[in-house]
Design a protein around this motif. Structure first.
Motif, short mmCIF file in Angstrom:
data_model
loop_
_atom_site.label_atom_id
_atom_site.label_comp_id
_atom_site.label_asym_id
_atom_site.label_seq_id
_atom_site.Cartn_x
_atom_site.Cartn_y
_atom_site.Cartn_z
N VAL A 166 0.87 -1.16 0.00
CA VAL A 166 0.00 0.00 0.00
C VAL A 166 0.91 1.21 0.00
O VAL A 166 1.82 1.32 0.83
CB VAL A 166 -0.91 0.02 1.24
N ALA A 167 0.71 2.12 -0.94
CA ALA A 167 1.56 3.31 -1.04
C ALA A 167 0.71 4.57 -0.95
O ALA A 167 -0.41 4.61 -1.47
CB ALA A 167 2.33 3.30 -2.36
N ALA A 168 1.25 5.58 -0.29
CA ALA A 168 0.57 6.87 -0.19
C ALA A 168 0.91 7.70 -1.43
O ALA A 168 2.04 7.69 -1.90
CB ALA A 168 1.02 7.59 1.07
N MET B 18 0.06 -8.86 2.97
CA MET B 18 0.57 -7.49 3.14
C MET B 18 1.75 -7.42 4.10
O MET B 18 2.31 -6.35 4.29
CB MET B 18 -0.56 -6.59 3.65
N ASN B 19 2.13 -8.53 4.72
CA ASN B 19 3.23 -8.50 5.67
C ASN B 19 4.51 -8.93 4.96
O ASN B 19 4.74 -10.11 4.71
CB ASN B 19 2.94 -9.39 6.86
N GLY C 12 9.19 6.11 8.07
CA GLY C 12 9.11 4.76 8.60
C GLY C 12 9.85 3.77 7.73
O GLY C 12 10.31 4.07 6.65
N VAL C 13 9.96 2.56 8.23
CA VAL C 13 10.58 1.47 7.49
C VAL C 13 9.45 0.56 7.04
O VAL C 13 8.74 -0.01 7.85
CB VAL C 13 11.60 0.73 8.36
N VAL C 14 9.25 0.47 5.76
CA VAL C 14 8.09 -0.20 5.18
C VAL C 14 8.12 -1.71 5.42
O VAL C 14 9.12 -2.36 5.16
CB VAL C 14 8.03 0.07 3.66
N GLY C 15 7.02 -2.24 5.93
CA GLY C 15 6.81 -3.67 5.99
C GLY C 15 7.54 -4.43 7.06
O GLY C 15 7.63 -5.64 6.98
N LEU C 16 8.07 -3.77 8.07
CA LEU C 16 8.83 -4.49 9.09
C LEU C 16 8.02 -4.78 10.34
O LEU C 16 8.55 -5.29 11.31
CB LEU C 16 10.11 -3.72 9.44
#
Length: 120
Positions: free
Chosen positions: A9-11, A41-42, A26-30
């Motif tokens: 999911v991207a803004a 999504m994880n 933030g660090v995406v997906g951690l």
């Protein structure tokens, strides 16, 4: 090496507050699985489920306005001292949190954590 299907999911835009004051958002997906919108999504779960012989570790080195993310291990030359491993407390909550025995400033204990403290 690993090749996995994952969801992202991207803004398309961000408000100035609080993001303008931060060097990153933030660090995406951690995050752990309970915080994800669904299993696909994880990122970390998907990566480690699909990887062969990869350590279930990641390393982050933050250096001023640059950084590194190492998946499946860490980069020891970036360490300032020896590695100490701690178990994740209450992973069902979805956070990388560890138990804290006490909070000290210098030699002064400001919270003895008698009821239990956790750091995220």
């Amino acid at each position: 090496p690993a090749c996995v299907d994952t969801g992202i999911v991207a803004a398309t835009s961000l408000a100035d507050t609080p993001f303008r004051g931060m060097p990153n958002d933030g660090v995406v997906g951690l995050g752990l699985q309970p915080l994800a919108a669904g299993k696909i999504m994880n990122f970390l779960s998907r990566l480690f489920d699909g990887a062969r012989n990869a350590k279930m570790q990641f390393g982050i080195a933050l250096m001023g306005d640059v950084g590194e993310l190492h998946l499946g291990g860490h980069h020891a030359p970036r360490f300032g001292g020896p590695v100490r491993w701690f178990p994740v407390e209450h992973p069902e909550q979805g956070y990388w949190q560890v138990a804290i025995r006490a909070v000290r400033v210098g030699n002064v204990t400001v919270d003895a954590c008698r009821r239990g403290c956790h750091g995220v």
